[in-house]
Motif scaffolding. Structure first.
Motif, PDB file in Angstrom:
ATOM      1  N   ALA A 127       0.841  -1.204   0.000  1.00 43.09           N
ATOM      2  CA  ALA A 127       0.000   0.000   0.000  1.00 43.09           C
ATOM      3  C   ALA A 127       0.869   1.244   0.000  1.00 43.09           C
ATOM      4  CB  ALA A 127      -0.924   0.006   1.218  1.00 43.09           C
ATOM      5  N   ARG A 128       0.578   2.133  -0.925  1.00 43.17           N
ATOM      6  CA  ARG A 128       1.265   3.429  -0.992  1.00 43.17           C
ATOM      7  C   ARG A 128       0.244   4.483  -1.392  1.00 43.17           C
ATOM      8  NH1 ARG A 128       4.249   6.491  -4.951  1.00 43.17           N
ATOM      9  NH2 ARG A 128       5.905   7.727  -3.964  1.00 43.17           N
ATOM     10  N   ARG A 129       0.043   5.464  -0.514  1.00 40.52           N
ATOM     11  CA  ARG A 129      -0.936   6.525  -0.728  1.00 40.52           C
ATOM     12  C   ARG A 129      -2.294   5.939  -1.076  1.00 40.52           C
ATOM     13  NH1 ARG A 129       2.897  10.671  -4.281  1.00 40.52           N
ATOM     14  NH2 ARG A 129       4.506  10.950  -2.684  1.00 40.52           N
ATOM     15  N   ALA A 130      -2.728   4.975  -0.305  1.00 39.01           N
ATOM     16  CA  ALA A 130      -3.973   4.253  -0.584  1.00 39.01           C
ATOM     17  C   ALA A 130      -5.164   4.962   0.045  1.00 39.01           C
ATOM     18  CB  ALA A 130      -3.874   2.832  -0.043  1.00 39.01           C
ATOM     19  N   ASP A 131      -6.274   5.021  -0.684  1.00 34.21           N
ATOM     20  CA  ASP A 131      -7.519   5.462  -0.058  1.00 34.21           C
ATOM     21  C   ASP A 131      -8.093   4.292   0.736  1.00 34.21           C
ATOM     22  OD1 ASP A 131      -8.685   3.743  -1.934  1.00 34.21           O
ATOM     23  OD2 ASP A 131      -9.425   5.356  -3.210  1.00 34.21           O
ATOM     24  N   ARG A 132      -9.250   4.488   1.381  1.00 37.69           N
ATOM     25  CA  ARG A 132      -9.792   3.437   2.238  1.00 37.69           C
ATOM     26  C   ARG A 132     -10.042   2.137   1.468  1.00 37.69           C
ATOM     27  NH1 ARG A 132     -11.993   4.315   7.371  1.00 37.69           N
ATOM     28  NH2 ARG A 132     -13.440   2.593   6.969  1.00 37.69           N
ATOM     29  N   TYR A 219      -3.918   5.835   6.297  1.00 31.49           N
ATOM     30  CA  TYR A 219      -3.109   6.919   6.873  1.00 31.49           C
ATOM     31  C   TYR A 219      -1.623   6.573   6.840  1.00 31.49           C
ATOM     32  CZ  TYR A 219      -1.538  10.384  10.315  1.00 31.49           C
ATOM     33  OH  TYR A 219      -0.885  11.414  10.955  1.00 31.49           O
ATOM     34  N   ILE A 220      -1.286   5.383   7.283  1.00 32.52           N
ATOM     35  CA  ILE A 220       0.121   4.978   7.323  1.00 32.52           C
ATOM     36  C   ILE A 220       0.714   4.970   5.926  1.00 32.52           C
ATOM     37  CG2 ILE A 220       1.685   3.070   7.863  1.00 32.52           C
ATOM     38  CD1 ILE A 220      -0.370   2.332  10.120  1.00 32.52           C
ATOM     39  N   SER A 221      -0.078   4.515   4.943  1.00 31.45           N
ATOM     40  CA  SER A 221       0.443   4.412   3.579  1.00 31.45           C
ATOM     41  C   SER A 221       0.745   5.768   2.958  1.00 31.45           C
ATOM     42  CB  SER A 221      -0.552   3.649   2.694  1.00 31.45           C
ATOM     43  OG  SER A 221      -1.659   4.471   2.316  1.00 31.45           O
ATOM     44  N   HIS A 222       0.195   6.846   3.531  1.00 32.87           N
ATOM     45  CA  HIS A 222       0.536   8.191   3.066  1.00 32.87           C
ATOM     46  C   HIS A 222       1.793   8.724   3.763  1.00 32.87           C
ATOM     47  CE1 HIS A 222      -3.522   8.070   1.352  1.00 32.87           C
ATOM     48  NE2 HIS A 222      -3.168   9.107   0.621  1.00 32.87           N
ATOM     49  N   VAL A 223       2.265   7.985   4.761  1.00 31.98           N
ATOM     50  CA  VAL A 223       3.510   8.359   5.450  1.00 31.98           C
ATOM     51  C   VAL A 223       4.668   7.522   4.928  1.00 31.98           C
ATOM     52  CG1 VAL A 223       4.665   8.492   7.692  1.00 31.98           C
ATOM     53  CG2 VAL A 223       2.211   9.003   7.512  1.00 31.98           C
ATOM     54  N   MET A 224       4.441   6.222   4.833  1.00 31.79           N
ATOM     55  CA  MET A 224       5.480   5.298   4.375  1.00 31.79           C
ATOM     56  C   MET A 224       4.821   4.185   3.574  1.00 31.79           C
ATOM     57  SD  MET A 224       6.212   3.424   8.055  1.00 31.79           S
ATOM     58  CE  MET A 224       5.916   4.945   8.983  1.00 31.79           C
TER      59      MET A 224
END
Length: 267
Positions: A127-132, A219-224
């Motif tokens: 997951a990278r910058r994933a929506d719900r 949320y995490i996927s938008h951080v790392m």
């Protein structure tokens, strides 16, 4: 489906646990999977009684991403506010152990505590910058975890890397359960000196999370970037308390199973 990683006479494998856990381990078998379980499963044809193999941590993550204060009652017991956004920290991959492996009390701490948690295992392709919606698709399954914490070091250090990062401070297992609705599951932690004298220390439900699982993964996927096999610990309910040498600690999560570890001093 329940996916386990296990050691047997010929080495280490992944496998599918067959049977109903409620019937006890004697009624369970494990069917070996060729290669890694991400993707289409291919069975080797080998099968063992679960009692004849040793369960390992069900996955070896590149990182363990943890969420602090995700239950209001746990935040309150430490005199803390519920965060406005998920409070993230990391545990190193070297802290991961499996069922029945020993939690080792470090010489640096006088107050090591249990934290029973639902763990999320990320599947392919990550997951990278994933929506719900994409975050939900990225979830491979769920397992039990214990976010073991040196509470005195957590308070004194001001940041949590040492308090959370000792070897053996992240038991996970016993297997990964797929296709499970985790919106309202019971989480229980019991501690005792023997099976007949286990005391319930923590008892909560996942519905009481401040931030739910898809929201956390997004949320995490938008951080790392979350890689396949990475693990997300989703927070612990109230009732954390000290562990001492000779204790046994069991984390039970409805629909998944139980994770038991003895507590010993560092040799």
């Amino acid at each position: 489906m329940r996916i386990a990683r296990f050691a047997h006479a010929k080495g280490m494998s992944f496998g599918v646990v067959e049977g109903e856990p409620e019937a006890g381990p004697q009624g369970l078998t494990i069917a070996e999977v060729e290669g890694h379980p991400f993707g289409k499963l291919s069975f080797s044809g080998a099968r063992w009684a679960l009692s004849d193999v040793r369960l390992l941590s069900p996955i070896l993550p590149s990182k363990v991403v943890c969420v602090g204060r995700n239950y209001a009652d746990h935040a309150a017991e430490h005199g803390s506010e519920v965060p406005k956004e998920p409070l993230l920290f990391l545990k190193p991959s070297t802290s991961v152990i499996g069922p029945r492996d020993a939690i080792r009390l470090p010489i640096f701490s006088k107050q090591v505590e249990h934290e029973a948690e639902l763990a999320v295992v990320i599947g392919a392709p990550g997951a990278r910058r994933a929506d719900r919606a994409a975050a939900e698709r990225a979830i491979f399954g769920y397992t039990c975890a214990n976010d073991v914490t040196a509470r005195d070091l957590q308070r004194s250090d001001g940041q949590w890397a040492r308090a959370k990062g000792f070897d053996s401070f992240c038991p996970i297992g016993p297997w990964i359960t797929t296709g499970l609705d985790v919106s309202d599951l019971e989480i229980r932690c019991e501690v005792g000196r023997n099976p007949e004298e286990m005391e319930v220390r923590q008892l909560g439900r996942t519905k009481d999370m401040v931030f739910d699982v898809p929201g956390l993964v997004s949320y995490i996927s938008h951080v790392m970037t979350l890689l396949p096999g990475d693990v997300v610990l989703t927070g612990t309910p109230a009732g954390v308390s000290p562990l001492v040498e000779g204790d046994t600690v069991t984390v039970r999560i409805e629909g998944i199973g139980e994770l038991t570890n003895p507590v010993v001093p560092v040799a």
